[in-house]
Scaffold this active site. Structure first.
Site, PDB file in Angstrom:
ATOM      1  CB  THR A  57     105.160 -31.671   6.350  1.00  0.00           C
ATOM      2  OG1 THR A  57     104.899 -32.688   7.325  1.00  0.00           O
ATOM      3  CG2 THR A  57     106.456 -31.992   5.623  1.00  0.00           C
ATOM      4  CG  ASP A  82     106.347 -36.239   6.456  1.00  0.00           C
ATOM      5  OD1 ASP A  82     105.397 -35.438   6.473  1.00  0.00           O
ATOM      6  OD2 ASP A  82     106.469 -37.131   5.592  1.00  0.00           O
ATOM      7  CB  VAL A  83     104.574 -33.491  12.105  1.00  0.00           C
ATOM      8  CG1 VAL A  83     105.866 -33.972  12.763  1.00  0.00           C
ATOM      9  CG2 VAL A  83     104.690 -32.011  11.755  1.00  0.00           C
ATOM     10  CE  LYS A  84     102.234 -36.092   4.550  1.00  0.00           C
ATOM     11  NZ  LYS A  84     103.434 -36.813   4.981  1.00  0.00           N
ATOM     12  NE  ARG A  85     101.421 -33.165  14.744  1.00  0.00           N
ATOM     13  CZ  ARG A  85     101.454 -34.481  14.831  1.00  0.00           C
ATOM     14  NH1 ARG A  85     100.814 -35.215  13.957  1.00  0.00           N
ATOM     15  NH2 ARG A  85     102.117 -35.081  15.796  1.00  0.00           N
TER      16      ARG A  85
END
Length: 308
Positions: free
Chosen positions: A140, A103-106
């Site tokens: 993500t 879950d890194v939401k880059r």
């Protein structure tokens, strides 16, 4: 990797991903004390505490669920020692044959997006050799910079047979400030326009029955989930917002397809900090991992009852 995720969901009968989002207030005192005795009240001590906490949790739930989702910010706050704990957690979960969703939401463009994709899903070239960085199975991604930010991730996913969960409608209360705004020329909200683009990406990158390009849609918005399920029929939906954020099993029905698949539901502190809840308080702090296991079993039952 989407094929493995689907098969593990079928095998466990648990469309559940456990969010490994450690905060020091969740880590039991006896684990903190032992880590601080060895490393002091330092970043290294904190990282050791969250690593030991994660390890115990994984040991107690790996046979019940198909996947875990470590949230990188919970590790980054402890600097380099925290990132080492993040990597150790990923590697340990893979040893237990769990699918790991980073879950890194880059969300960036060009070479920066390429570097994020390589660092989390692919291999970086060093001289004549190549190495995996963090090596999650999925990541993500924030799509709001457009295709320039997503295409580098898709390229790496094709090379590595890994996957993405693209933010479409997030579970937080203020998500509607932008995501619900109606786009005039489309006469539909922004989240639906993004969902349509995810569906197009998904069609070109299929696994056996589902695409490795999935979406994030919050459990706190079940009616929007119903719309987006139809918009993205071949995308797996990662559903945050269950439990601590208010989502219930009955809210989840429309996120699934008629085959009973198509969605995986996340719970983070509702599981990893279950021992702090009244329902599981009887386990006590020492048995925090047993409380987490009980919470997973209860969540599994709740979802199964909702799906009939």
């Amino acid at each position: 990797m989407i094929n493995k995720l689907v098969e593990k969901i079928k095998k466990t009968n648990a469309p559940i991903v456990v969010g490994l989002d450690p905060m020091m207030k969740f880590v039991p005192g006896h684990i903190q004390r032992k880590a601080f005795e060895e490393y002091g009240e330092t970043l290294e001590g904190a990282a050791e505490a969250i690593w030991q906490y994660n390890k115990a949790l994984v040991d107690h739930i790996y046979d019940l669920v198909p996947a875990v989702k470590p949230q990188i910010a919970m590790y980054e706050q402890f600097g380099i020692p925290g990132l080492i704990a993040f990597k150790k957690t990923i590697d340990y979960c893979k040893e237990k044959d769990l699918v790991v969703i980073g879950d890194v939401k880059r969300g960036d463009i060009g070479s920066t997006s390429e570097a994020y994709a390589v660092g989390h899903l692919g291999k970086v070239k060093v001289g004549e050799k190549s190495y995996y960085g963090f090596d999650e199975d999925f990541a993500t991604v924030n799509p709001y910079l457009g295709s320039d930010g997503v295409d580098p991730f898709i390229k790496v996913c094709k090379e590595e047979k890994k996957g993405l969960f693209i933010l479409v409608k997030t579970s937080n209360p203020s998500s509607g400030e932008f995501q619900d705004r109606v786009i005039k020329d489309a006469d539909k909200p922004l989240y639906e326009v993004v969902g349509e683009q995810v569906a197009r990406w998904a069609e070109g990158h299929m696994g056996e029955s589902y695409s490795y390009i999935g979406a994030v849609v919050g459990a706190t918005y079940p009616e929007m989930g119903k719309i987006l399920r139809k918009v993205m029929p071949k995308s797996y939906i990662l559903v945050p917002g269950y439990g601590a954020q208010g989502g219930k099993g009955k809210d989840l029905v429309h996120f699934f397809n008629e085959d009973g698949l198509g969605a995986i539901v996340n719970s983070s502190r509702g599981i990893i900090a279950a021992y702090q809840q009244e329902t599981y308080a009887s386990f006590g702090e020492e048995n925090f991992a047993d409380a987490a296991r009980a919470a997973v079993i209860d969540m599994q039952k709740d979802i199964a009852e909702a799906l009939g």
